[in-house]
Motif scaffolding. Structure first.
Motif, mmCIF file in Angstrom:
data_model
loop_
_atom_site.group_PDB
_atom_site.id
_atom_site.type_symbol
_atom_site.label_atom_id
_atom_site.label_comp_id
_atom_site.label_asym_id
_atom_site.label_seq_id
_atom_site.Cartn_x
_atom_site.Cartn_y
_atom_site.Cartn_z
ATOM 1 N N ASP A 190 -26.872 -13.863 14.314
ATOM 2 C CA ASP A 190 -25.551 -13.233 14.238
ATOM 3 C C ASP A 190 -24.463 -14.187 14.730
ATOM 4 N N ALA A 191 -24.796 -15.005 15.690
ATOM 5 C CA ALA A 191 -23.819 -15.961 16.236
ATOM 6 C C ALA A 191 -23.392 -16.975 15.184
ATOM 7 N N ARG A 192 -24.273 -17.305 14.258
ATOM 8 C CA ARG A 192 -23.905 -18.234 13.183
ATOM 9 C C ARG A 192 -22.829 -17.626 12.296
ATOM 10 N N HIS A 193 -22.964 -16.340 11.979
ATOM 11 C CA HIS A 193 -21.954 -15.657 11.172
ATOM 12 C C HIS A 193 -20.623 -15.608 11.919
ATOM 13 N N THR A 194 -20.694 -15.279 13.200
ATOM 14 C CA THR A 194 -19.482 -15.218 14.015
ATOM 15 C C THR A 194 -18.818 -16.584 14.088
ATOM 16 N N ALA A 195 -19.596 -17.619 14.335
ATOM 17 C CA ALA A 195 -19.048 -18.972 14.429
ATOM 18 C C ALA A 195 -18.387 -19.382 13.119
ATOM 19 N N ALA A 196 -19.044 -19.117 11.997
ATOM 20 C CA ALA A 196 -18.474 -19.479 10.696
ATOM 21 C C ALA A 196 -17.155 -18.758 10.463
ATOM 22 N N THR A 197 -17.121 -17.472 10.766
ATOM 23 C CA THR A 197 -15.895 -16.691 10.571
ATOM 24 C C THR A 197 -14.781 -17.187 11.474
ATOM 25 N N LEU A 198 -15.088 -17.440 12.736
ATOM 26 C CA LEU A 198 -14.064 -17.929 13.664
ATOM 27 C C LEU A 198 -13.523 -19.298 13.246
ATOM 28 N N GLY B 162 -25.109 -26.694 8.419
ATOM 29 C CA GLY B 162 -26.231 -27.373 7.784
ATOM 30 C C GLY B 162 -26.647 -26.782 6.453
ATOM 31 N N HIS B 163 -25.693 -26.151 5.776
ATOM 32 C CA HIS B 163 -26.002 -25.556 4.466
ATOM 33 C C HIS B 163 -25.921 -26.602 3.364
ATOM 34 N N THR B 164 -26.827 -26.527 2.424
ATOM 35 C CA THR B 164 -26.816 -27.422 1.271
ATOM 36 C C THR B 164 -25.726 -27.008 0.292
ATOM 37 N N ARG B 165 -25.560 -25.714 0.105
ATOM 38 C CA ARG B 165 -24.574 -25.187 -0.858
ATOM 39 C C ARG B 165 -23.462 -24.441 -0.142
ATOM 40 N N VAL B 166 -22.246 -24.628 -0.614
ATOM 41 C CA VAL B 166 -21.098 -23.949 -0.019
ATOM 42 C C VAL B 166 -21.186 -22.444 -0.256
ATOM 43 N N THR B 167 -21.880 -22.026 -1.299
ATOM 44 C CA THR B 167 -22.023 -20.591 -1.565
ATOM 45 C C THR B 167 -22.796 -19.890 -0.438
ATOM 46 N N THR B 168 -23.718 -20.605 0.176
ATOM 47 C CA THR B 168 -24.430 -20.044 1.328
ATOM 48 C C THR B 168 -23.457 -19.849 2.481
ATOM 49 N N THR B 169 -22.616 -20.834 2.719
ATOM 50 C CA THR B 169 -21.622 -20.747 3.797
ATOM 51 C C THR B 169 -20.660 -19.598 3.536
ATOM 52 N N GLU B 170 -20.282 -19.396 2.284
ATOM 53 C CA GLU B 170 -19.373 -18.305 1.942
ATOM 54 C C GLU B 170 -19.960 -16.952 2.326
ATOM 55 N N ARG B 171 -21.274 -16.810 2.229
ATOM 56 C CA ARG B 171 -21.917 -15.552 2.613
ATOM 57 C C ARG B 171 -21.893 -15.353 4.123
ATOM 58 N N TYR B 172 -21.784 -16.440 4.870
ATOM 59 C CA TYR B 172 -21.755 -16.378 6.328
ATOM 60 C C TYR B 172 -20.385 -15.985 6.871
ATOM 61 N N THR B 173 -19.343 -16.210 6.103
ATOM 62 C CA THR B 173 -17.995 -15.950 6.601
ATOM 63 C C THR B 173 -17.539 -14.563 6.182
ATOM 64 N N VAL C 138 -14.016 -12.297 5.796
ATOM 65 C CA VAL C 138 -12.562 -12.391 5.746
ATOM 66 C C VAL C 138 -11.953 -11.361 6.688
ATOM 67 N N ALA C 139 -11.087 -11.821 7.557
ATOM 68 C CA ALA C 139 -10.430 -10.947 8.525
ATOM 69 C C ALA C 139 -9.212 -10.283 7.891
ATOM 70 N N THR C 140 -8.858 -9.137 8.424
ATOM 71 C CA THR C 140 -7.710 -8.384 7.931
ATOM 72 C C THR C 140 -6.434 -9.223 7.998
ATOM 73 N N LEU C 141 -6.259 -9.980 9.082
ATOM 74 C CA LEU C 141 -5.060 -10.810 9.216
ATOM 75 C C LEU C 141 -4.995 -11.876 8.124
ATOM 76 N N GLN C 142 -6.142 -12.412 7.744
ATOM 77 C CA GLN C 142 -6.167 -13.399 6.668
ATOM 78 C C GLN C 142 -5.758 -12.758 5.347
ATOM 79 N N MET C 143 -6.223 -11.553 5.094
ATOM 80 C CA MET C 143 -5.866 -10.862 3.852
ATOM 81 C C MET C 143 -4.370 -10.550 3.844
ATOM 82 N N LYS C 144 -3.822 -10.135 4.966
ATOM 83 C CA LYS C 144 -2.390 -9.847 5.066
ATOM 84 C C LYS C 144 -1.584 -11.119 4.824
ATOM 85 N N ASP C 145 -2.012 -12.216 5.420
ATOM 86 C CA ASP C 145 -1.330 -13.497 5.227
ATOM 87 C C ASP C 145 -1.353 -13.904 3.761
#
Length: 95
Positions: free
Chosen positions: A38-46, A62-73, A75-82
């Motif tokens: 879970d900390a990996r998801h939190t770190a990626a999002t932060l 350490g992901h080979t594909r960026v699509t894997t990283t995208e699944r880890y992040t 999107v925060a409400t503030l980012q959507m508002k921005d």
């Protein structure tokens, strides 16, 4: 000759307690049960929220594909508002 460090100090406090049978102590202390993964998801999002490029986050995790990283992040409400405000400004010149 330097003494080698034991494995346990490298682990997080939660993992160490679990390995040593401290689950009851953590529960009694009101510590939420979380997985190290879970900390990996939190770190990626932060990192994304702090403006770190997703390709850099990909390398850190350490992901080979960026699509894997995208699944880890997440999107925060503030980012959507921005993003919405920027689109509004681009289309209508407001802001």
């Amino acid at each position: 000759m330097a003494a080698s460090l034991p494995l346990l100090p490298v682990l997080g406090a939660f993992d160490r307690a679990a390995l040593l049978g401290g689950e009851a102590i953590l529960k009694q202390a009101g510590v939420r049960d979380v997985r190290v993964h879970d900390a990996r998801h939190t770190a990626a999002t932060l990192l994304i929220e702090q403006g770190v490029h997703i390709r850099v986050v990909q390398e850190i995790l350490g992901h080979t594909r960026v699509t894997t990283t995208e699944r880890y992040t997440h999107v925060a409400t503030l980012q959507m508002k921005d993003a919405s405000d920027r689109m509004d400004s681009a289309l209508w010149g407001s802001g």
